[in-house]
Motif scaffolding. Structure first.
Motif, PDB file in Angstrom:
ATOM      1  N   ARG A 266       0.638  -0.963   0.105  1.00 46.59           N
ATOM      2  CA  ARG A 266      -0.035  -0.030   0.101  1.00 46.59           C
ATOM      3  C   ARG A 266       1.098   1.185   0.176  1.00 46.59           C
ATOM      4  NH1 ARG A 266      -2.016  -3.290   4.116  1.00 46.59           N
ATOM      5  NH2 ARG A 266      -1.190  -1.967   5.332  1.00 46.59           N
ATOM      6  N   ALA A 267       2.346   1.310  -0.193  1.00 50.92           N
ATOM      7  CA  ALA A 267       2.979   2.119   0.196  1.00 50.92           C
ATOM      8  C   ALA A 267       3.265   2.930  -1.404  1.00 50.92           C
ATOM      9  CB  ALA A 267       3.679   1.661   0.192  1.00 50.92           C
ATOM     10  N   GLU A 275       3.028   3.762   4.494  1.00 49.84           N
ATOM     11  CA  GLU A 275       2.522   1.992   4.864  1.00 49.84           C
ATOM     12  C   GLU A 275       3.075   2.407   6.337  1.00 49.84           C
ATOM     13  OE1 GLU A 275       1.620  -1.782   3.987  1.00 49.84           O
ATOM     14  OE2 GLU A 275       2.288  -0.614   2.954  1.00 49.84           O
TER      15      GLU A 275
END
Length: 297
Positions: A266-267, A275
Motif C-alpha cells: 500500500r506504499a 504504510e
C-alpha cells in the motif's frame, strides 16, 4: 503541565569535529527490547518524518530520531562535504553518544546506504538493519545521465519554491499524516532554503558515492537485514523504473545470509507515511518483539 512532544525528549550529540546533532528520544517500556532503534532519513528528510513509525515502535523499545547536519535543528556542516562516508561517521558519532548498543538501524531512501556504511564500520553493536525503499548501487538506472539531469532540475525547482515559501505545499500529504507537533516541526524546518541547500550538497555526490559502494561493498556479515520495497506508483518514477529499483532491493536482501525482502503493497516511495505499519512490523521482528500482524500506526 506541558504535554510531552510525540517524538519524546530532545538532546544533542557532538560529532568528532565538534558539530551538534539534534535528536529526540522515546525511552520505550520498562523491560522492553534490549536494542535501541535509530532512524535515518532520506535526502533532505528531518527527524519529524519518522514520527508515526517511531511512536509505534517505542511501545517495544527505546527509539531515537535525529537531524543530519544542516537539517532540522542540527548545526550545518561548515566543510560543505556531505559525502556518504561523512554521513555514516556522523551517525556513528550519534550512536557513540547514545551508549554501547545494541542498535537496530532503520534507513529510508538515501538513509539506506548511510546505515549500511555505518553498520559496516562497527558491526559488533548492530542488531539489525531495516532498509526502507532504499537507494541501492545495484540499480543500474541510478547511473543513467537522465537521472542526474532530473536531479538538477528538481533541485533548482525546490530552491525556487523554498525561496517563495511554497516548497512545503508539495508535501502536504506527508505532513497531514503526522502527529500535529511533528507536522508543525516539519513545516517549519524541512522546506527552508537552508534545508534545500543541504539536500543539494548530499545529492551532488550520489553517483560518485554509489560507485564507491560498488567498488567497496560494506561488509555486513550476518547482521539481520530486511529490505522493504514500495509497490505503488511514485510521481516521477515509471513502472519500469520501479521494477528495476525493486529488483535491486531483492538482490540486496539475497546478499545477506539473514536477508529478507518485503514488498509494501500500500506504499509509494514515502513508506514512513503511506504504510508505516510495515516498517513497524519488520523492525519489531528484528527486535524480537511480539508481532501480531496489526499495522501499529
Amino acid at each position: 503541565m506541558q504535554r510531552q512532544h510525540s517524538q519524546g525528549t530532545p538532546g544533542t550529540a557532538r560529532t568528532r569535529d565538534g558539530r551538534e546533532l539534534f535528536f529526540m528520544e522515546r525511552p520505550g517500556p520498562a523491560g522492553g527490547a534490549r536494542a535501541t532503534v535509530v532512524f535515518e532519513g532520506g535526502l533532505g528528510s528531518p527527524r519529524s518524518y519518522w514520527a508515526l513509525v517511531q511512536q509505534a515502535v517505542s511501545g517495544s523499545a527505546r527509539t531515537v530520531v535525529y537531524d543530519r547536519s544542516g537539517l532540522g535543528r542540527s548545526a550545518p556542516d561548515p566543510s560543505g562535504r556531505r559525502r556518504l562516508p561523512r554521513l555514516a561517521d556522523d551517525l556513528n558519532d550519534l550512536l557513540d553518544h547514545l551508549g554501547p548498543g545494541p542498535f537496530v538501524l532503520v534507513g529510508h531512501s538515501w538513509g539506506g546506504p548511510v546505515v549500511r556504511l555505518a553498520a559496516a564500520a562497527r558491526p559488533g553493536r548492530i542488531a539489525g538493519l531495516v532498509l526502507v525503499d532504499p537507494t541501492d548501487e545495484d540499480c543500474d538506472l541510478l547511473f543513467d545521465r537522465s537521472i542526474r539531469r532530473l536531479e538538477k532540475v528538481r533541485y533548482r525547482a525546490a530552491l525556487l519554491l523554498a525561496r517563495l515559501g511554497l516548497f512545503g505545499l508539495l508535501f502536504r500529504k506527508v505532513t497531514a499524516a503526522l502527529p500535529a507537533d511533528a507536522a508543525a516541526d516539519m513545516r517549519a524546518e524541512a522546506f527552508t532554503v537552508a534545508a534545500v541547500r543541504t539536500m543539494g550538497a548530499e545529492q551532488a555526490h550520489v553517483e560518485a558515492d554509489l560507485r564507491a559502494l560498488l567498488d567497496h561493498p560494506p561488509a555486513l556479515g550476518d547482521i539481520p537485514l530486511t529490505v522493504i520495497s514500495a509497490t505503488l506508483p511514485t510521481p516521477g518514477m515509471s513502472a519500469e523504473a520501479r521494477k528495476s529499483v525493486n529488483a535491486s532491493h531483492a538482490h540486496r536482501a539475497r546478499q545477506s545470509p539473514r536477508g529478507r525482502h518485503v514488498p509494501a503493497p500500500r506504499a509509494d516511495h514515502m513508506v514512513p507515511t503511506t504504510e508505516p505499519g510495515i516498517i513497524v512490523t519488520e523492525t519489531e521482528r528484528l527486535l524480537g518483539a511480539p508481532v501480531d500482524g496489526s499495522p501499529g500506526c
